[in-house]
Design a protein around this motif. Structure first.
Motif, PDB file in Angstrom:
ATOM      1  N   ALA A 225       0.826  -1.204   0.000  1.00  0.00           N
ATOM      2  CA  ALA A 225       0.000   0.000   0.000  1.00  0.00           C
ATOM      3  C   ALA A 225       0.862   1.256   0.000  1.00  0.00           C
ATOM      4  O   ALA A 225       0.517   2.260  -0.627  1.00  0.00           O
ATOM      5  N   LEU A 226       1.993   1.227   0.679  1.00  0.00           N
ATOM      6  CA  LEU A 226       2.889   2.383   0.705  1.00  0.00           C
ATOM      7  C   LEU A 226       3.564   2.574  -0.647  1.00  0.00           C
ATOM      8  O   LEU A 226       3.708   3.700  -1.140  1.00  0.00           O
ATOM      9  N   LEU A 227       3.971   1.474  -1.277  1.00  0.00           N
ATOM     10  CA  LEU A 227       4.589   1.556  -2.591  1.00  0.00           C
ATOM     11  C   LEU A 227       3.582   2.047  -3.627  1.00  0.00           C
ATOM     12  O   LEU A 227       3.913   2.872  -4.494  1.00  0.00           O
ATOM     13  N   ASP A 228       2.356   1.575  -3.534  1.00  0.00           N
ATOM     14  CA  ASP A 228       1.313   2.026  -4.453  1.00  0.00           C
ATOM     15  C   ASP A 228       1.031   3.519  -4.281  1.00  0.00           C
ATOM     16  O   ASP A 228       0.671   4.220  -5.230  1.00  0.00           O
ATOM     17  N   ALA A 229       1.206   4.010  -3.049  1.00  0.00           N
ATOM     18  CA  ALA A 229       0.943   5.423  -2.764  1.00  0.00           C
ATOM     19  C   ALA A 229       2.071   6.331  -3.217  1.00  0.00           C
ATOM     20  O   ALA A 229       1.899   7.556  -3.261  1.00  0.00           O
ATOM     21  N   GLY A 230       3.252   5.757  -3.540  1.00  0.00           N
ATOM     22  CA  GLY A 230       4.349   6.595  -4.026  1.00  0.00           C
ATOM     23  C   GLY A 230       5.661   6.440  -3.289  1.00  0.00           C
ATOM     24  O   GLY A 230       6.635   7.135  -3.608  1.00  0.00           O
ATOM     25  N   ALA A 231       5.736   5.540  -2.312  1.00  0.00           N
ATOM     26  CA  ALA A 231       7.009   5.290  -1.641  1.00  0.00           C
ATOM     27  C   ALA A 231       7.953   4.540  -2.575  1.00  0.00           C
ATOM     28  O   ALA A 231       7.515   3.839  -3.499  1.00  0.00           O
ATOM     29  N   SER A 232       9.252   4.686  -2.348  1.00  0.00           N
ATOM     30  CA  SER A 232      10.263   3.971  -3.123  1.00  0.00           C
ATOM     31  C   SER A 232      10.897   2.885  -2.253  1.00  0.00           C
ATOM     32  O   SER A 232      11.108   3.083  -1.056  1.00  0.00           O
ATOM     33  N   LEU A 233      11.196   1.756  -2.876  1.00  0.00           N
ATOM     34  CA  LEU A 233      11.840   0.651  -2.167  1.00  0.00           C
ATOM     35  C   LEU A 233      13.351   0.819  -2.250  1.00  0.00           C
ATOM     36  O   LEU A 233      13.928   0.852  -3.333  1.00  0.00           O
ATOM     37  N   LEU A 234      14.013   0.924  -1.091  1.00  0.00           N
ATOM     38  CA  LEU A 234      15.468   1.038  -1.049  1.00  0.00           C
ATOM     39  C   LEU A 234      16.129  -0.286  -0.691  1.00  0.00           C
ATOM     40  O   LEU A 234      17.221  -0.579  -1.162  1.00  0.00           O
ATOM     41  N   ARG A 235      15.458  -1.075   0.144  1.00  0.00           N
ATOM     42  CA  ARG A 235      16.016  -2.371   0.538  1.00  0.00           C
ATOM     43  C   ARG A 235      14.912  -3.260   1.067  1.00  0.00           C
ATOM     44  O   ARG A 235      14.044  -2.801   1.808  1.00  0.00           O
ATOM     45  N   SER A 236      14.961  -4.522   0.675  1.00  0.00           N
ATOM     46  CA  SER A 236      13.990  -5.503   1.153  1.00  0.00           C
ATOM     47  C   SER A 236      14.563  -6.278   2.334  1.00  0.00           C
ATOM     48  O   SER A 236      15.782  -6.280   2.567  1.00  0.00           O
ATOM     49  N   PRO A 237      13.699  -6.959   3.103  1.00  0.00           N
ATOM     50  CA  PRO A 237      14.213  -7.771   4.214  1.00  0.00           C
ATOM     51  C   PRO A 237      15.186  -8.835   3.719  1.00  0.00           C
ATOM     52  O   PRO A 237      15.060  -9.368   2.609  1.00  0.00           O
ATOM     53  N   GLY A 238      16.152  -9.122   4.526  1.00  0.00           N
ATOM     54  CA  GLY A 238      17.137 -10.136   4.178  1.00  0.00           C
ATOM     55  C   GLY A 238      18.450  -9.855   4.861  1.00  0.00           C
ATOM     56  O   GLY A 238      18.745  -8.710   5.228  1.00  0.00           O
ATOM     57  N   GLY A 239      19.246 -10.875   5.073  1.00  0.00           N
ATOM     58  CA  GLY A 239      20.510 -10.677   5.749  1.00  0.00           C
ATOM     59  C   GLY A 239      20.281 -10.309   7.203  1.00  0.00           C
ATOM     60  O   GLY A 239      19.674 -11.061   7.959  1.00  0.00           O
ATOM     61  N   ASP A 240      20.733  -9.103   7.580  1.00  0.00           N
ATOM     62  CA  ASP A 240      20.657  -8.717   8.986  1.00  0.00           C
ATOM     63  C   ASP A 240      19.427  -7.890   9.320  1.00  0.00           C
ATOM     64  O   ASP A 240      19.311  -7.395  10.444  1.00  0.00           O
ATOM     65  N   ILE A 241      18.492  -7.721   8.374  1.00  0.00           N
ATOM     66  CA  ILE A 241      17.293  -6.942   8.686  1.00  0.00           C
ATOM     67  C   ILE A 241      16.032  -7.718   8.337  1.00  0.00           C
ATOM     68  O   ILE A 241      16.002  -8.495   7.377  1.00  0.00           O
ATOM     69  N   GLY A 242      14.979  -7.491   9.125  1.00  0.00           N
ATOM     70  CA  GLY A 242      13.699  -8.150   8.895  1.00  0.00           C
ATOM     71  C   GLY A 242      12.624  -7.158   8.522  1.00  0.00           C
ATOM     72  O   GLY A 242      11.440  -7.412   8.764  1.00  0.00           O
ATOM     73  N   TRP A 243      13.002  -6.020   7.960  1.00  0.00           N
ATOM     74  CA  TRP A 243      12.065  -4.955   7.609  1.00  0.00           C
ATOM     75  C   TRP A 243      12.448  -4.364   6.268  1.00  0.00           C
ATOM     76  O   TRP A 243      13.502  -4.647   5.711  1.00  0.00           O
ATOM     77  N   TRP A 244      11.570  -3.541   5.738  1.00  0.00           N
ATOM     78  CA  TRP A 244      11.819  -2.846   4.484  1.00  0.00           C
ATOM     79  C   TRP A 244      12.375  -1.455   4.771  1.00  0.00           C
ATOM     80  O   TRP A 244      11.936  -0.786   5.715  1.00  0.00           O
ATOM     81  N   VAL A 245      13.332  -1.018   3.953  1.00  0.00           N
ATOM     82  CA  VAL A 245      13.791   0.367   3.978  1.00  0.00           C
ATOM     83  C   VAL A 245      13.168   1.056   2.771  1.00  0.00           C
ATOM     84  O   VAL A 245      13.373   0.641   1.631  1.00  0.00           O
ATOM     85  N   LEU A 246      12.369   2.087   3.035  1.00  0.00           N
ATOM     86  CA  LEU A 246      11.638   2.803   2.002  1.00  0.00           C
ATOM     87  C   LEU A 246      12.023   4.276   2.027  1.00  0.00           C
ATOM     88  O   LEU A 246      12.728   4.737   2.931  1.00  0.00           O
ATOM     89  N   ALA A 247      11.561   5.012   1.032  1.00  0.00           N
ATOM     90  CA  ALA A 247      11.714   6.468   1.020  1.00  0.00           C
ATOM     91  C   ALA A 247      10.380   7.073   0.619  1.00  0.00           C
ATOM     92  O   ALA A 247       9.658   6.522  -0.232  1.00  0.00           O
ATOM     93  N   ASP A 248      10.044   8.206   1.232  1.00  0.00           N
ATOM     94  CA  ASP A 248       8.794   8.884   0.880  1.00  0.00           C
ATOM     95  C   ASP A 248       8.981   9.654  -0.423  1.00  0.00           C
ATOM     96  O   ASP A 248      10.072   9.614  -1.021  1.00  0.00           O
TER      97      ASP A 248
END
Length: 261
Positions: A225-248
Motif C-alpha cells: 500500500a505504501l509503494l502504491d501510494a508513491g514510496a520507493s523501495l530502497l532495501r527488502s528484508p534479508g541478511g541482517d534486517i527483517g524490515w523494508w527500507v523505504l523512502a517517501d
C-alpha cells in the motif's frame, strides 16, 4: 484503517553510546546499551513510539539536518542542555528559541518553559528549519503547562502540503496549513507520540541520507500500500534486517516493519 502507524525514531551516530547519553540527559530518559552496538533511549512513559534508537554508522554528519526535534526546556534557559554537551548555534533574538546542536552536530530547537496559564493557539510554535529559522507561528499549547521534552518533529520539504498530505494518508491524522503557506503539519497521526508533525518548505533539495529518521509499523505483512501510494523501495528484508527500507516522495528514508502475526 491506515496502512501504517508511527513506531519510533532512529538517529545515526558515530558514537552511539555517547550520543545516547547526551539525549538521555536532555530528555530525562533511560539509556540501554544493546549487544549489536546500538543504544536505546527508553522513556518513562513506556510508550514504544517515544523510543529513540542510536545507530552506529561510519560516516560523519556532512550536510544540513533536514529532520530535527523541537524540545521544550524545563526552565527558561538551556543551561543544563549546554552543560550536557550541546553547542549554541543561535541564541534568541528575532525568535524566542535557541538553535542548538548535539555533540555530533545535529541541530535541534530548544524552547523555554511555558507557564501553566499560557494562552493556547492553533499552530506549531516553530515553523522553520533549525539551521535557517524563518518567521514562526504562535505557540500551540494545550491547557496548562507543556511538559519538558520533545513536542514537535520537523521535516524540511520542497512541498510541505504535499508531504503532510502524503504522510497523513499513510498514518492518518488531520492536515493543517498556516496562512503564510510555508509550513503544514499533521495532528493526531496513528501512534504519533508528540503534539505536531511539521513539514516546512525550504529551497534546497535533499542530497544525502537523513541522520534522523522514523520507523512505521505496517498494518499488514507487506508494504504494498505504501509503494502504491508513491514510496520507493530502497532495501527488502534479508541478511541482517527483517524490515523494508523505504523512502517517501521527497526521498526521506524510513523503515517499515511487518505486522506481528
Amino acid at each position: 484503517m491506515t496502512p501504517a502507524s508511527f513506531r519510533d525514531m532512529c538517529m545515526d551516530a558515530n558514537d552511539a553510546l555517547a550520543l545516547g547519553r547526551f539525549w538521555a540527559a536532555v530528555l530525562g530518559e533511560r539509556l540501554d546499551k544493546q549487544e549489536d552496538g546500538t543504544a536505546l533511549l527508553v522513556p518513562d512513559s513506556g510508550r514504544r513510539a517515544e523510543r529513540m534508537w542510536m545507530c552506529p554508522v561510519p560516516e560523519p554528519r556532512g550536510a544540513k539536518t533536514r529532520v530535527h526535534f523541537d524540545v521544550r526546556l524545563p526552565g527558561a534557559q538551556p543551561s543544563d542542555v549546554i552543560e550536557a554537551g550541546a553547542t549554541v548555534i543561535r541564541a534568541p533574538g528575532e525568535h524566542h528559541w535557541w538553535v542548538l546542536a548535539d555533540p555530533e552536530g545535529n541541530e535541534f530547537c530548544a524552547f523555554p518553559a511555558k507557564p501553566a496559564d499560557a494562552a493556547s493557539a492553533a499552530e506549531p510554535e516553530d515553523a522553520a528549519p533549525a539551521a535557517e529559522p524563518e518567521d514562526a507561528a504562535p505557540a500551540a499549547e494545550p491547557e496548562g503547562a507543556q511538559p519538558a521534552g520533545v513536542f514537535e518533529l520537523v521535516v524540511d520539504s520542497r512541498d510541505c502540503l504535499a508531504q503532510a498530505t502524503w504522510w497523513s494518508g499513510i498514518v492518518g491524522g488531520e492536515v493543517r496549513r498556516a496562512d503564510g503557506g510555508q509550513f503544514a503539519w499533521i495532528e493526531g497521526a496513528s501512534e504519533f507520540p508528540w503534539q505536531y508533525w511539521v513539514f516546512v518548505d525550504v529551497p534546497e533539495p535533499k542530497t544525502v541520507k537523513n541522520r534522523l529518521h522514523w520507523d512505521v509499523n505496517l498494518a499488514g505483512d507487506r508494504p504494498d500500500a505504501l509503494l502504491d501510494a508513491g514510496a520507493s523501495l530502497l532495501r527488502s528484508p534479508g541478511g541482517d534486517i527483517g524490515w523494508w527500507v523505504l523512502a517517501d516522495p521527497e526521498g526521506n528514508e524510513f523503515c517499515a516493519f511487518p505486522a506481528k502475526p
